[in-house]
Each structure stands twice: as C-alpha cells, then as structure tokens.
Design a protein around this motif. Structure first.
Motif, PDB file in Angstrom:
ATOM      1  N   UNK A 227      57.908  16.724  11.920  1.00  0.00           N
ATOM      2  CA  UNK A 227      57.473  17.227  12.571  1.00  0.00           C
ATOM      3  C   UNK A 227      55.969  17.727  11.464  1.00  0.00           C
ATOM      4  N   UNK A 228      56.344  18.009  10.359  1.00  0.00           N
ATOM      5  CA  UNK A 228      55.525  18.078   9.288  1.00  0.00           C
ATOM      6  C   UNK A 228      54.397  17.043   9.330  1.00  0.00           C
ATOM      7  N   UNK A 229      55.386  16.243   8.700  1.00  0.00           N
ATOM      8  CA  UNK A 229      54.054  15.273   8.818  1.00  0.00           C
ATOM      9  C   UNK A 229      53.144  15.012  10.035  1.00  0.00           C
ATOM     10  N   UNK A 230      53.776  14.700  11.150  1.00  0.00           N
ATOM     11  CA  UNK A 230      53.033  15.126  12.527  1.00  0.00           C
ATOM     12  C   UNK A 230      51.684  16.381  12.468  1.00  0.00           C
ATOM     13  N   UNK A 231      52.246  17.340  11.903  1.00  0.00           N
ATOM     14  CA  UNK A 231      50.791  18.554  11.965  1.00  0.00           C
ATOM     15  C   UNK A 231      49.794  18.304  10.740  1.00  0.00           C
ATOM     16  N   UNK A 232      50.425  17.482   9.629  1.00  0.00           N
ATOM     17  CA  UNK A 232      49.530  17.007   8.124  1.00  0.00           C
ATOM     18  C   UNK A 232      48.578  16.264   8.504  1.00  0.00           C
ATOM     19  N   UNK A 233      49.280  15.148   9.782  1.00  0.00           N
ATOM     20  CA  UNK A 233      47.828  14.354  10.241  1.00  0.00           C
ATOM     21  C   UNK A 233      47.114  14.570  11.221  1.00  0.00           C
ATOM     22  N   UNK A 234      47.083  15.909  11.491  1.00  0.00           N
ATOM     23  CA  UNK A 234      46.136  16.160  13.341  1.00  0.00           C
ATOM     24  C   UNK A 234      45.538  17.417  12.081  1.00  0.00           C
TER      25      UNK A 234
END
Length: 376
Positions: free
Chosen positions: A148-155
């Motif tokens: 989830x954090x990886x997705x949030x950071x990517x966006x």
C-alpha cells in the motif's frame, strides 16, 4: 399496582447498578493496565511487520515475542517516543500526522544513499525493507501495508501528498482496530460480570424470592428506581466516554503546538510538548479512576442500605446447601444457575437494563390513579 411489576422494577434496578459496576471496572482496568497501548502496538506490528495475531481479542495482553523491527523502529522515533512517559509507557493514542511523519522518516532512513529528496528516499528505503522482509521470510506473503505504501508513494507528487495519504490509511486502519478492541471489551465484560456476581454473591433466584416476600424492601427499591428514573444523569454520567473525550480534548489542544514545533525544526520543544501531553493524559486517567470508584461506591451503598440479600453469609449458605447435614445437589444446582443467569444479565450492559428500568417505571406511573397514592 401489580406486585410483579414492582418485583421486576426492583430486579432491574439491581441489574442496572451492578452492570454499571462491571462497566466501570472494565474501563478502569483498560486505562490503568495500558490495554489500549498494547493493542495499538500489536496492531501496528501486525500491519508493518506481518506478525500473525491468532486471537485479536488477546492483542491487549502483551507484546508479541516475534521480531517486529519496523514497528520497534517506529516507536523508537522521536515523534512517537515523545508520547511515552519515561520512554517506557506505551502511548494509548498516536495522532495520524505523527504516525505519517515517523514512518516516512524510518523508511527513508533505510535508503542506501539518503539525499535531500525525502520522497525518493522513502521509496528507496521501502524497497530495502521489502527486500529485507522477503529475505527473512522466504515464501511468506508481504505485509499488505508495504504494498500500500509503495502504491501511495508512486502516485504522490510530493511529500505532503504522501503524508496525507498515509494519514488516511492510518485512520482507516485504526477504525478497524477500534472494532477489535470492542471485541476484547465484550469478552472482558463477561469475565468481569462473573467476578462481580461471585464477589457480591448475587443470585437472581434469591433476590426475586426475597423481594417478593418483603414489601418494605420492595417499596424501598421501587422508590430508588423512581429517583434514578427522574435523574438519569446518575447513571448516564457513568456510561459516557468522558475519558476518551477528555483525551481528545487534550490532544486537540496540544497538537497544534507540537506541529508548530516540528515545522520550525525545534525537535527538543516538540518532545517536551509530547511528554507534557502524556503526563496530562496520565493525570486524566488518575482523576477518572478516582471519580469512577467513588461513584460505584455510592451506588452500591445505596443498595446496601436497603439490605438486599447479597454478600456472603456462610452460615446461612451452609444451611441452604446442607439442610439435613448432607449436600443438597438440587440447591447447589439452583445456586449455580442463579449465578450464571445473573452474570449473563450483567454482561448485557447497563444501557440495556437502564432503558428497561425507565420503561417499567413509566408503566408503573401510568397505572397510578390521578391524585391518588401509588399502590404497592
């Protein structure tokens, strides 16, 4: 007025009083034994480090023995450690902004070559953490929050957006944790209800029989019930979430100053403000405990003045269970059943019984002749 209605009102009053006792004991235990703090730690360890929690109702009992490196680093961060009195007592509440800043700092620090772009450092450090987890737990699923954090950071276009998104995730997750805590509360209340029943020796069959056969006791209990119905704040004041409200008030007053100190880069001041906030929380807990104990003592004293048949009278109990010198298993079974029913009733909660008490009191009053005396 129907004698059976008076008996019912009398029993309802007793259930109200002792279910309030159960509720207060549960709240005092939860506050003073750091149940909330332990559950907060365990829930974060489950999310961040993938620690299995076989029984969520037991998350308050102690900290997991498994390695929870990321959670440990999070609680060692100054943003969180400042909430811990003496760096030992676990915080019972972590503001979403504090969590977001701390978790970003912890993961950004894991970047192989930290730079001036904290967002890039966070992404790099997160990938390192994912690699470390996969190496330590081959074949084990990655904790979903890391994905989830990886997705949030990517966006996220910037660090402020990432902080906001992590705060949103944290608030949603804490809502789930609150549900787990309520499950724990239900289980704890049942255990406390049994303890209160046995401590006071409250037998619903004995109570019903004594109240039915003693018109003076019945009249006194009904009178107390009517006064309680006329002044419901005597009960509702004990059932509201004043402690939680007080904690939120303290947080809302202190958080702007803490945020200001953080933004200005004065970490020492921010830590002092967090420490002061935790001390005020502890003082609030002590005041809450003292007031609740006093209120419960007043309630039980009110009933004890009526001399209802509760408490342990071993000579009388011995005569009832051994009327002819040998054990009467029927009487023993009836005693156990009486305790069981009483404990079950107390665990249903004071709001339920208090609502019924008011309804029955209103029914009784509706049956009183205008201008006439109330029948007993």
């Amino acid at each position: 007025m129907n004698i059976y209605l008076d008996i019912a009102i009398s029993l309802l009053l007793i259930f109200v009083v002792f279910s309030v006792v159960v509720y207060v004991i549960q709240e005092v235990i939860a506050i003073n034994f750091e149940y909330r703090g332990k559950m907060l730690w365990s829930s974060l360890a489950q999310a961040l480090d993938g620690l299995p929690v076989l029984n969520r109702r037991g998350m308050h009992k102690g900290l997991p023995e498994d390695n929870a490196a990321l959670t440990g680093s999070l609680f060692d961060h100054a943003q969180i450690r400042g909430l811990m009195k003496g760096n030992v007592t676990l915080p019972s509440y972590i503001h979403s902004a504090d969590f977001a800043k701390a978790v970003i700092d912890v993961l950004a620090a894991k970047a192989p070559a930290p730079g001036v772009n904290k967002l890039a450092d966070f992404i790099s450090g997160l990938n390192v953490q994912i690699g470390v987890f996969q190496a330590a737990h081959p074949g084990k699923s990655l904790p979903p929050v890391l994905d989830i954090f990886r997705g949030l950071a990517a966006g996220a276009p910037d660090l402020a957006k990432l902080e906001s998104d992590i705060e949103g995730w944290y608030n949603r997750y804490m809502a789930r944790v609150s549900g787990w805590y309520q499950s724990h509360v239900v289980a704890t209340v049942r255990i406390i209800a049994v303890g209160v029943t046995l401590f006071f020796n409250i037998n619903v069959f004995q109570l019903g029989t004594s109240i039915a056969g003693d018109s003076t006791m019945r009249t006194n209990l009904v009178g107390i019930a009517e006064r309680v119905a006329d002044h419901p704040d005597q009960v509702t004041a004990l059932l509201n979430k004043k402690f939680d409200t007080r904690i939120h008030e303290l947080d809302s007053l202190a958080q702007p100053n803490i945020d200001s100190a953080v933004k200005s880069g004065d970490a020492a001041l921010a830590n002092r403000l967090r420490q002061a906030l935790e001390e005020r929380r502890e003082d609030a807990a002590k005041v809450y405990t003292g007031l609740r104990i006093h209120a419960v003592d007043s309630l039980t004293r009110t009933l004890s003045a009526v001399k209802i048949p509760i408490g342990w009278h071993l000579d009388q109990l011995g005569q009832e269970l051994k009327p002819n010198g040998s054990l009467d298993w029927g009487a023993i079974g009836l005693l156990l059943l009486g305790w069981l029913i009483t404990a079950g009733c107390l665990s249903m909660g004071a709001p339920f019984w208090f609502g019924l008490l008011i309804q029955f009191v209103n029914i009784r009053r509706a049956g009183t002749k205008p201008g006439g005396d109330k029948k007993s």
